[in-house]
Design an enzyme around this catalytic site. Structure first.
Site, PDB file in Angstrom:
ATOM      1  N   HIS B 125       0.876  -1.177   0.000  1.00 55.85           N
ATOM      2  CA  HIS B 125       0.000   0.000   0.000  1.00 55.85           C
ATOM      3  C   HIS B 125       0.915   1.229   0.000  1.00 55.85           C
ATOM      4  O   HIS B 125       2.031   1.171   0.518  1.00 55.85           O
ATOM      5  CB  HIS B 125      -0.840  -0.051   1.278  1.00 55.85           C
ATOM      6  CG  HIS B 125      -1.890   1.006   1.398  1.00 55.85           C
ATOM      7  ND1 HIS B 125      -1.619   2.287   1.807  1.00 55.85           N
ATOM      8  CD2 HIS B 125      -3.234   0.959   1.185  1.00 55.85           C
ATOM      9  CE1 HIS B 125      -2.743   2.982   1.843  1.00 55.85           C
ATOM     10  NE2 HIS B 125      -3.743   2.213   1.466  1.00 55.85           N
ATOM     11  N   ASP B 202       3.223  -4.406   7.972  1.00 59.39           N
ATOM     12  CA  ASP B 202       2.002  -3.632   7.788  1.00 59.39           C
ATOM     13  C   ASP B 202       0.834  -4.604   7.944  1.00 59.39           C
ATOM     14  O   ASP B 202       0.524  -5.369   7.035  1.00 59.39           O
ATOM     15  CB  ASP B 202       2.014  -2.985   6.401  1.00 59.39           C
ATOM     16  CG  ASP B 202       0.690  -2.312   6.067  1.00 59.39           C
ATOM     17  OD1 ASP B 202      -0.247  -2.375   6.887  1.00 59.39           O
ATOM     18  OD2 ASP B 202       0.595  -1.738   4.956  1.00 59.39           O
ATOM     19  N   GLN B 205      -4.401  -4.834   7.034  1.00 60.69           N
ATOM     20  CA  GLN B 205      -5.450  -5.737   6.548  1.00 60.69           C
ATOM     21  C   GLN B 205      -5.539  -7.032   7.354  1.00 60.69           C
ATOM     22  O   GLN B 205      -6.627  -7.583   7.505  1.00 60.69           O
ATOM     23  CB  GLN B 205      -5.214  -6.084   5.068  1.00 60.69           C
ATOM     24  CG  GLN B 205      -5.471  -4.937   4.105  1.00 60.69           C
ATOM     25  CD  GLN B 205      -6.894  -4.405   4.165  1.00 60.69           C
ATOM     26  OE1 GLN B 205      -7.839  -5.114   4.488  1.00 60.69           O
ATOM     27  NE2 GLN B 205      -7.055  -3.131   3.865  1.00 60.69           N
ATOM     28  N   LYS B 228     -10.174  -0.065  10.644  1.00 55.88           N
ATOM     29  CA  LYS B 228     -10.399  -1.310   9.890  1.00 55.88           C
ATOM     30  C   LYS B 228     -10.708  -2.470  10.825  1.00 55.88           C
ATOM     31  O   LYS B 228     -11.143  -3.524  10.389  1.00 55.88           O
ATOM     32  CB  LYS B 228      -9.162  -1.647   9.048  1.00 55.88           C
ATOM     33  CG  LYS B 228      -8.906  -0.641   7.929  1.00 55.88           C
ATOM     34  CD  LYS B 228      -7.825  -1.125   6.991  1.00 55.88           C
ATOM     35  CE  LYS B 228      -7.146  -0.015   6.237  1.00 55.88           C
ATOM     36  NZ  LYS B 228      -7.896   0.476   5.088  1.00 55.88           N
ATOM     37  N   CYS B 366      -4.978   2.655  -3.586  1.00 56.31           N
ATOM     38  CA  CYS B 366      -3.734   3.189  -3.000  1.00 56.31           C
ATOM     39  C   CYS B 366      -2.594   2.207  -3.163  1.00 56.31           C
ATOM     40  O   CYS B 366      -1.737   2.080  -2.270  1.00 56.31           O
ATOM     41  CB  CYS B 366      -3.905   3.526  -1.526  1.00 56.31           C
ATOM     42  SG  CYS B 366      -5.144   4.765  -1.222  1.00 56.31           S
TER      43      CYS B 366
HETATM   44  C1  LIG Z   1      -2.357  -2.811   3.472  1.00 55.09           C
HETATM   45  C2  LIG Z   1      -2.650  -1.447   3.979  1.00 55.09           C
HETATM   46  N1  LIG Z   1      -1.693  -0.741   4.552  1.00 55.09           N
HETATM   47  C3  LIG Z   1      -1.900   0.491   5.024  1.00 55.09           C
HETATM   48  C4  LIG Z   1      -3.133   1.099   4.911  1.00 55.09           C
HETATM   49  C5  LIG Z   1      -3.296   2.483   5.413  1.00 55.09           C
HETATM   50  O1  LIG Z   1      -4.261   2.560   6.394  1.00 55.09           O
HETATM   51  P1  LIG Z   1      -4.667   3.967   6.968  1.00 55.09           P
HETATM   52  O2  LIG Z   1      -5.182   4.762   5.816  1.00 55.09           O
HETATM   53  O3  LIG Z   1      -5.713   3.664   7.968  1.00 55.09           O
HETATM   54  O4  LIG Z   1      -3.435   4.557   7.557  1.00 55.09           O
HETATM   55  C6  LIG Z   1      -4.166   0.406   4.307  1.00 55.09           C
HETATM   56  C7  LIG Z   1      -5.483   1.039   4.128  1.00 55.09           C
HETATM   57  O5  LIG Z   1      -6.174   0.838   3.159  1.00 55.09           O
HETATM   58  C8  LIG Z   1      -3.928  -0.901   3.830  1.00 55.09           C
HETATM   59  O6  LIG Z   1      -4.894  -1.604   3.250  1.00 55.09           O
END
Ligand SMILES: Cc1ncc(COP(=O)(O)O)c(C=O)c1O
Lengths: 147, 409
Positions: B125, B202, B205, B228, B366
């Protein structure tokens, strides 16, 4: 083209009437998709970064040029619904003088039974195109006035 | 058969699932984007403001004490949820993104220099790409990318080749939001540790789909977002091993993060407070604690089992839709269907599904590089949560048929 033979107000009325005959939203979307398919091809030499309309979820292009007193618009999108909505906008605004364009608000948007279905983002796609059309009108008006 | 997991009962806990959208019952399949909140989370936040709201760590009155206790109890819940060794290893941040940025700007700036290398993967992401790009631009370090195969799986052989003495950091997504791939995270971590390289996971998810155990994984940092995880927006978690966190310089300065201050010199507070400058997201933390209580009561292993079963069902019914091409077909996959419909723009599909009350996401999620890898400009993404049902997946399939009918030639 009907757009050229009808006045700008008549063109809007015609669109509104056309949608009056349609049934539920699937029929309206089918019709919009049809209009999208029939939108004349966009001139490839105009597919430039500067002709991209910002603020749309899909890719949208718009270019305009003067032909006599009137501005002719070409537009395109990679999403069919957006193409269809653009086709409606062009029926109203293409082939009009800058004055006509600037004097005519896009009333059809709220009167074709779609606005509640066009979420903020989607309405923005169409709104962004119309805003850009009006910018062309302002620019060409300034040019013809100084000429 | 006795169902171990009562989804009807679960659904009753989520008030928003009972509203209509465009006159249709809401079919919420945009969970990878954000999840809906159970009543207990909504109540926990309301309860703070209704009965004991105060600033934390600084008030000398009962309400301040109650609020501080709730805020810190939530930290302990997070610790237990991911099985950290110590609650002080849990740092509250705004979201997963801020967690990554914090690590890049503190650990990264101190330890990563010109010529060093940072390894991430193709399926990251942007939250786990851009902070490292910024750090590289600042320090002259280089970003190395682990490639993936056509199914959307990491190529561990290639990863092994990227690791070297120059490697100073590895950032890796546990579960891809764009593909659904669940990475062999333990292996990725062990391979990095063989070079003495710390790893950030990370877990944005994975945290709400499967049990996490940071001690078993032995990851050095891990981030996720509350929103999430069926919790409030604006609260997230950065886990870090104590020794690393203690050695890291603070990031933002202000109240709460200091021990003593004179104009000549400031000594910083201990972890985690060193990294929590200013009045934090108190209701967010308390709401996150309530979300964790909710998940723990259901059981993360039960949730995972239910969702895996649902996932398999959905894969079955979706692959029968003519012209549907699944993007991401990893063997180990969870809760995400990313796909395209032949000849129909994802945006058009999204518009039609919205008409049917079906919430999905269309676009690039993203994660531009991974879509470039698959050569698609955008996908349609349906993603599952613990309250989704087979009937909802059937509704999705019907919606896709309608889209084909409207947009087909
Ligand atoms: C795999 C992953 N990493 C990071 C994020 C970033 O999350 P946030 O926007 O809540 O910081 C997301 C959000 O869609 C994600 O799916």
């Amino acid at each position: 083209m009907t757009a050229e033979s009808l006045s700008i107000d008549k063109a809007q009325e015609e669109i509104i009437e056309e949608f009056d005959y349609l049934g539920d939203w699937t029929e309206r979307y089918k019709h919009i998709a049809d209009l999208g398919r029939k939108l004349p091809p966009f001139p490839e030499d105009q597919r430039l970064e500067e002709n991209k309309v910002k603020g749309c979820q899909s890719q949208v292009w718009l270019s305009g040029h003067l032909s006599g007193e009137q501005i002719i618009f070409d537009a395109d999108s990679d999403a069919l619904i957006v193409r269809g909505l653009i086709a409606l906008a062009l029926r109203v605004y293409s082939g009009r003088t800058p004055e006509e364009i600037l004097e005519t608000p896009p009333e059809f948007i709220n009167k074709i039974g779609m606005s509640e279905h066009l979420s903020a983002n989607r309405a923005n796609g169409l709104q962004a195109v119309i805003k850009q059309i009006k910018r062309y009108a302002v620019a060409f008006q300034a040019r013809t006035e100084t000429a | 058969m006795i169902t171990p997991y009562d989804v009807a009962k679960v659904r009753a806990d989520f008030p928003i699932l009972h509203r209509l959208v465009n006159g249709k019952p809401l079919t919420y399949l945009d969970n990878a984007n954000t999840t809906q909140k159970p009543q207990s989370v909504i109540d926990a936040v309301a309860d703070l403001y209704t009965t004991y709201n105060a600033n934390i760590h600084r008030a000398s009155h009962l309400l301040g004490e109650l609020a501080t206790r709730a805020y810190e109890e939530a930290r302990v819940k997070v610790k237990t949820f991911i099985n950290a060794a110590d609650a002080h290893e849990i740092i509250y941040v705004r979201n997963a993104t801020e967690g990554v940025n914090l690590v890049a700007q503190t650990y990264g700036r101190r330890n990563i220099h010109a010529g060093d290398e940072i390894i991430i993967s193709t399926m990251e992401h942007h939250a786990n790409i851009i902070p490292w790009q910024l750090l590289c631009a600042e320090t002259g370090a280089k970003l190395k990318i682990i490639p993936i195969n056509d199914a959307g799986e990491l190529l561990l052989d290639e990863y092994a080749k990227l690791l070297s003495e120059r490697t100073k950091f590895v950032g890796i997504v546990h579960m891809s939001n764009a593909l659904g791939t669940v990475n062999p995270i333990k292996e990725v971590i062990d391979m990095a540790h063989a070079y003495g390289v710390p790893v950030l996971v990370d877990a944005a998810q994975s945290a709400y789909h499967m049990p996490l155990d940071v001690q078993e994984l032995d990851c050095d940092f891990l981030v996720f977002s509350g929103h999430k995880l069926y919790g409030p927006t604006g609260i997230g978690v950065l886990y870090g091993k104590r020794a690393l966190l203690e050695e890291m310089p603070p990031w933002q300065g202000g109240g709460d993060m200091i021990a003593t201050v004179t104009f000549e010199e400031t000594t910083f507070n201990d972890i985690p407070y060193k990294f929590e400058a200013g009045t934090p997201h108190i209701d967010g933390a308390i709401g996150l604690g309530a979300a964790i209580d909710y998940l723990t009561t259901l059981g993360m292993d039960k949730i995972a089992a239910y969702e895996n079963d649902l996932m398999a069902y959905g894969t079955g019914v979706l692959t029968e839709v003519p012209g549907l091409r699944m993007i991401g077909t990893a063997r180990h996959k969870a809760s995400v269907y990313s796909f395209v419909l032949d000849g129909i723009h994802p945006y058009d599909v999204g518009t039609v599904l919205d008409q049917e009350g079906i919430a999905i996401r269309t676009g690039q999620h993203c994660a531009h590089p991974v879509l470039q890898r698959f050569g698609v400009p955008a996908t349609i993404r349906a993603s599952l949560g613990l309250y989704n049902t087979r009937e909802e997946l059937d509704t999705l399939v019907r919606g896709l048929h309608t889209a084909r009918e409207i947009f087909g030639e």
